[in-house]
Motif scaffolding. Structure first.
Motif, PDB file in Angstrom:
ATOM      1  N   VAL A 211       0.566  -0.906  -0.230  1.00 49.24           N
ATOM      2  CA  VAL A 211       0.138   0.398   0.044  1.00 49.24           C
ATOM      3  C   VAL A 211       0.954   0.939   0.315  1.00 49.24           C
ATOM      4  O   VAL A 211       0.974   2.177  -0.622  1.00 49.24           O
ATOM      5  CB  VAL A 211      -0.878  -0.046   1.423  1.00 49.24           C
ATOM      6  CG1 VAL A 211      -1.805   1.199   1.692  1.00 49.24           C
ATOM      7  CG2 VAL A 211      -1.983  -0.804   1.280  1.00 49.24           C
ATOM      8  N   ALA A 212       2.034   1.285   0.758  1.00 48.53           N
ATOM      9  CA  ALA A 212       3.169   2.449   1.103  1.00 48.53           C
ATOM     10  C   ALA A 212       3.695   2.613  -0.476  1.00 48.53           C
ATOM     11  O   ALA A 212       3.819   3.535  -0.421  1.00 48.53           O
ATOM     12  CB  ALA A 212       3.599   2.376   2.507  1.00 48.53           C
ATOM     13  N   THR A 213       3.673   1.859  -0.893  1.00 48.61           N
ATOM     14  CA  THR A 213       4.848   2.174  -1.968  1.00 48.61           C
ATOM     15  C   THR A 213       3.978   2.396  -3.705  1.00 48.61           C
ATOM     16  O   THR A 213       4.607   2.140  -4.170  1.00 48.61           O
ATOM     17  CB  THR A 213       5.878   0.753  -1.598  1.00 48.61           C
ATOM     18  OG1 THR A 213       5.388   0.320  -2.364  1.00 48.61           O
ATOM     19  CG2 THR A 213       6.188   1.321  -0.422  1.00 48.61           C
ATOM     20  N   ARG A 214       3.199   1.991  -3.801  1.00 51.64           N
ATOM     21  CA  ARG A 214       2.236   2.721  -5.204  1.00 51.64           C
ATOM     22  C   ARG A 214       2.034   3.948  -5.239  1.00 51.64           C
ATOM     23  O   ARG A 214       2.694   5.191  -4.256  1.00 51.64           O
ATOM     24  CB  ARG A 214       0.186   2.271  -4.643  1.00 51.64           C
ATOM     25  CG  ARG A 214       0.510   1.139  -4.477  1.00 51.64           C
ATOM     26  CD  ARG A 214      -1.611   0.971  -4.290  1.00 51.64           C
ATOM     27  NE  ARG A 214      -1.664  -0.486  -3.651  1.00 51.64           N
ATOM     28  CZ  ARG A 214      -2.651  -0.803  -3.005  1.00 51.64           C
ATOM     29  NH1 ARG A 214      -3.648   0.450  -1.975  1.00 51.64           N
ATOM     30  NH2 ARG A 214      -2.852  -2.121  -2.652  1.00 51.64           N
ATOM     31  N   ASP A 215       2.842   4.111  -6.702  1.00 46.65           N
ATOM     32  CA  ASP A 215       2.648   5.454  -7.178  1.00 46.65           C
ATOM     33  C   ASP A 215       4.616   6.232  -6.933  1.00 46.65           C
ATOM     34  O   ASP A 215       4.113   7.268  -6.572  1.00 46.65           O
ATOM     35  CB  ASP A 215       1.082   6.213  -7.151  1.00 46.65           C
ATOM     36  CG  ASP A 215       0.506   5.080  -8.338  1.00 46.65           C
ATOM     37  OD1 ASP A 215       0.616   4.439  -9.189  1.00 46.65           O
ATOM     38  OD2 ASP A 215      -0.742   5.682  -7.759  1.00 46.65           O
ATOM     39  N   THR A 216       4.770   5.244  -6.358  1.00 41.79           N
ATOM     40  CA  THR A 216       6.430   5.860  -5.738  1.00 41.79           C
ATOM     41  C   THR A 216       7.163   5.242  -6.745  1.00 41.79           C
ATOM     42  O   THR A 216       7.323   4.642  -7.933  1.00 41.79           O
ATOM     43  CB  THR A 216       6.673   5.431  -4.628  1.00 41.79           C
ATOM     44  OG1 THR A 216       7.427   4.015  -4.909  1.00 41.79           O
ATOM     45  CG2 THR A 216       5.169   5.691  -3.640  1.00 41.79           C
ATOM     46  N   PRO A 217       8.649   5.819  -6.824  1.00 40.31           N
ATOM     47  CA  PRO A 217       9.871   5.548  -8.013  1.00 40.31           C
ATOM     48  C   PRO A 217       9.950   4.230  -7.026  1.00 40.31           C
ATOM     49  O   PRO A 217      10.874   2.904  -8.622  1.00 40.31           O
ATOM     50  CB  PRO A 217      10.897   6.223  -7.073  1.00 40.31           C
ATOM     51  CG  PRO A 217      10.293   7.838  -6.763  1.00 40.31           C
ATOM     52  CD  PRO A 217       8.619   6.987  -6.375  1.00 40.31           C
ATOM     53  N   PHE A 218       9.716   3.172  -5.906  1.00 41.07           N
ATOM     54  CA  PHE A 218       9.597   2.172  -6.079  1.00 41.07           C
ATOM     55  C   PHE A 218       9.255   0.875  -6.498  1.00 41.07           C
ATOM     56  O   PHE A 218       9.281   0.293  -7.087  1.00 41.07           O
ATOM     57  CB  PHE A 218       9.609   1.611  -5.369  1.00 41.07           C
ATOM     58  CG  PHE A 218      10.666   2.405  -4.019  1.00 41.07           C
ATOM     59  CD1 PHE A 218      11.514   2.255  -3.332  1.00 41.07           C
ATOM     60  CD2 PHE A 218      10.250   3.322  -3.110  1.00 41.07           C
ATOM     61  CE1 PHE A 218      12.370   3.019  -2.265  1.00 41.07           C
ATOM     62  CE2 PHE A 218      10.724   4.086  -2.570  1.00 41.07           C
ATOM     63  CZ  PHE A 218      11.969   3.806  -2.056  1.00 41.07           C
ATOM     64  N   THR A 219       7.650   1.235  -7.493  1.00 43.40           N
ATOM     65  CA  THR A 219       6.909   0.568  -8.381  1.00 43.40           C
ATOM     66  C   THR A 219       6.655   0.871  -9.790  1.00 43.40           C
ATOM     67  O   THR A 219       5.905   0.926 -10.388  1.00 43.40           O
ATOM     68  CB  THR A 219       5.233   0.678  -7.374  1.00 43.40           C
ATOM     69  OG1 THR A 219       4.969   1.379  -6.887  1.00 43.40           O
ATOM     70  CG2 THR A 219       5.928  -0.286  -6.230  1.00 43.40           C
ATOM     71  N   ARG A 220       7.521   2.655  -9.772  1.00 40.28           N
ATOM     72  CA  ARG A 220       6.663   2.637 -11.232  1.00 40.28           C
ATOM     73  C   ARG A 220       7.043   2.050 -12.534  1.00 40.28           C
ATOM     74  O   ARG A 220       7.923   1.625 -12.246  1.00 40.28           O
ATOM     75  CB  ARG A 220       7.430   3.779 -10.869  1.00 40.28           C
ATOM     76  CG  ARG A 220       6.932   4.836 -12.350  1.00 40.28           C
ATOM     77  CD  ARG A 220       7.432   6.384 -12.043  1.00 40.28           C
ATOM     78  NE  ARG A 220       6.331   6.824 -10.477  1.00 40.28           N
ATOM     79  CZ  ARG A 220       6.782   7.402 -10.342  1.00 40.28           C
ATOM     80  NH1 ARG A 220       8.513   8.294 -10.533  1.00 40.28           N
ATOM     81  NH2 ARG A 220       6.557   8.467  -9.208  1.00 40.28           N
ATOM     82  N   ALA A 221       6.133   2.004 -13.127  1.00 33.78           N
ATOM     83  CA  ALA A 221       6.001   0.988 -14.528  1.00 33.78           C
ATOM     84  C   ALA A 221       7.125   1.782 -15.484  1.00 33.78           C
ATOM     85  O   ALA A 221       6.363   2.543 -16.032  1.00 33.78           O
ATOM     86  CB  ALA A 221       4.679   0.157 -14.292  1.00 33.78           C
ATOM     87  N   PRO A 222       7.524   0.994 -16.201  1.00 32.47           N
ATOM     88  CA  PRO A 222       8.835   1.494 -17.116  1.00 32.47           C
ATOM     89  C   PRO A 222       7.534   1.407 -18.216  1.00 32.47           C
ATOM     90  O   PRO A 222       7.828   2.504 -18.961  1.00 32.47           O
ATOM     91  CB  PRO A 222      10.313   0.494 -17.217  1.00 32.47           C
ATOM     92  CG  PRO A 222       9.474  -0.050 -15.916  1.00 32.47           C
ATOM     93  CD  PRO A 222       8.777  -0.135 -15.489  1.00 32.47           C
ATOM     94  N   ALA A 223       6.905   0.840 -18.419  1.00 34.88           N
ATOM     95  CA  ALA A 223       6.299  -0.071 -19.620  1.00 34.88           C
ATOM     96  C   ALA A 223       5.246   1.478 -19.914  1.00 34.88           C
ATOM     97  O   ALA A 223       4.981   2.567 -20.540  1.00 34.88           O
ATOM     98  CB  ALA A 223       5.276  -0.576 -19.872  1.00 34.88           C
ATOM     99  N   ALA A 224       4.706   2.666 -18.593  1.00 34.32           N
ATOM    100  CA  ALA A 224       4.245   3.292 -18.796  1.00 34.32           C
ATOM    101  C   ALA A 224       4.688   4.494 -19.159  1.00 34.32           C
ATOM    102  O   ALA A 224       4.339   5.344 -19.826  1.00 34.32           O
ATOM    103  CB  ALA A 224       3.482   3.699 -17.440  1.00 34.32           C
TER     104      ALA A 224
END
Length: 391
Positions: A211-224
């Motif tokens: 929950v805490a790392t959503r939409d942060t640099p830790f989980t940002r999708a390269p495809a997007a």
């Protein structure tokens, strides 16, 4: 036999200390520092309390410090309540932060006050059950809203929380049906509760990190990022060709209102589906020649080769479509959007300038209550320039 039980208890205590230390470091370092909020703060308190209490239990057992061991056992039982407070803050509910500290202090005081081992076992069963009540409340808060149930990262914690409550209720009832007769009863109870606490903390850590790392640099999708770069390259090329003939082009920045609240309460999967629906609604509302890209979840950028009158009609159309995206009523908040409109006739044909000013105009529309569009004006541009000069 007692020596083996004591050794097993120490090993379980060390395992608890290890996982609570890891949970504290990750929640503070990765969760709170990357995404500060009331929820991540309460979770950090919970794991820090669990870490300190677990080390106290281990130290008390190794040094025969019974008072320290009992006090630490009581403090440890306040952890589920603090975790529950964090999730209620995440979901926009009243957190009841006082519950965790009150339960921890009360449990520690009661466990230190009781005398013989039989009374201590009964007191521990009761305090253990009181702690599990908050795990049960978390399960109820999670299960009663469909959008929360779709958040798969929280599912293991919900299952373990329900099992925690059932186990604690069973041990409480068993303690009254079969009164404790010796030290072996408490050793068994403590072993079971220690294993359960390790599993519970592990599942809580997985849920909180997800929950805490959503939409942060830790989980940002390269495809997007790649999709957005392709949009930028295409848009720059089209704007360069349009500049030679001074054609009427505009950039529209469309963003969901209350995006953070929707993402927090509904979960990343539901928010991702809503973002995709927003982009599809924009494609349907604007002409087929429009280029569409998404720089971030919940935001859509459109490069529109049309006159102002047509863009204005399209904006009205897309804003009317957004509330209809939640057709089955799963979202806790009625979806609306704000749009910023940057015409090339005012700002020129530089894509970065058009996107930036359109985004700022969308922010102005959101500040006015959302569910509206705002056209870039000379006053807005002047304000942006003044702000840049101050920086």
């Amino acid at each position: 036999m007692n020596d083996l039980a004591g050794l097993a208890g120490v090993n379980l205590g060390i395992a608890q200390a290890a996982i609570t230390t890891l949970a504290t470091m990750l929640t503070i370092g990765v969760g709170f520092l990357s995404k500060p909020s009331a929820a991540t703060l309460y979770w950090s308190f919970a794991f820090a309390l669990a870490m300190v209490a677990t080390f106290g239990v281990v130290a008390g057992g190794l040094n025969d410090a019974e008072v320290l061991r009992r006090a630490s056992l009581g403090l440890l039982l306040g952890t589920p309540a603090l975790l529950w407070s964090g999730f209620r803050a995440l979901w926009g509910l009243r957190a009841h932060l006082w519950a965790g500290p009150v339960l921890a202090v009360t449990s520690a005081a009661v466990l230190m006050a009781v005398g013989d081992l039989a009374a201590f076992t009964v007191a521990y069963r009761t305090a253990f059950f009181a702690s599990s009540v908050f795990a049960g409340l978390f399960f109820l808060d999670w299960v009663r809203v469909p959008a929360r149930r779709q958040d798969k990262v929280v599912l293991p914690l919900a299952i373990v929380s329900a099992a925690f409550f059932v186990l604690a209720l069973g041990t409480l009832i068993a303690g009254f049906v079969f009164p404790p007769s010796g030290g072996d009863d408490f050793v068994l109870l403590r072993t079971v509760s220690s294993i359960g606490m390790v599993v519970y903390v592990g599942c809580a850590l997985v849920a909180i990190m997800g929950v805490a790392t959503r939409d942060t640099p830790f989980t940002r999708a390269p495809a997007a990022t790649s999709d957005w770069q392709r949009f930028e390259n295409t848009a720059i090329d089209r704007l360069l060709r349009a500049q030679r003939t001074s054609e009427a082009w505009s950039v529209v920045y469309l963003q969901l209102d209350d995006a953070a609240d929707i993402r927090q309460t509904a979960g990343s999967a539901t928010f991702g589906a809503l973002s995709a629906s927003l982009e599809e609604a924009a494609r349907l509302a604007f002409p087929a020649e429009t280029d569409v890209g998404s720089p971030a979840p919940g935001a859509t950028v459109l490069l529109v080769p049309r006159t102002d009158a047509i863009v204005r009609d399209c904006l009205r159309d897309v804003l009317e479509r957004v509330p209809q995206l939640d057709v089955d009523g799963r979202l806790p908040i009625r979806p609306t959007a704000s749009a910023g409109w940057a015409p090339a006739s005012i700002l020129g044909y530089d894509l970065d300038a058009l996107v930036y000013t359109a985004r700022e105009a969308a922010g102005v529309a959101a500040q006015k209550g959302g569910d509206r569009w705002e056209r870039v004006s000379a006053a807005l541009v002047e304000g942006l320039l003044n702000r840049t000069e101050r920086l």
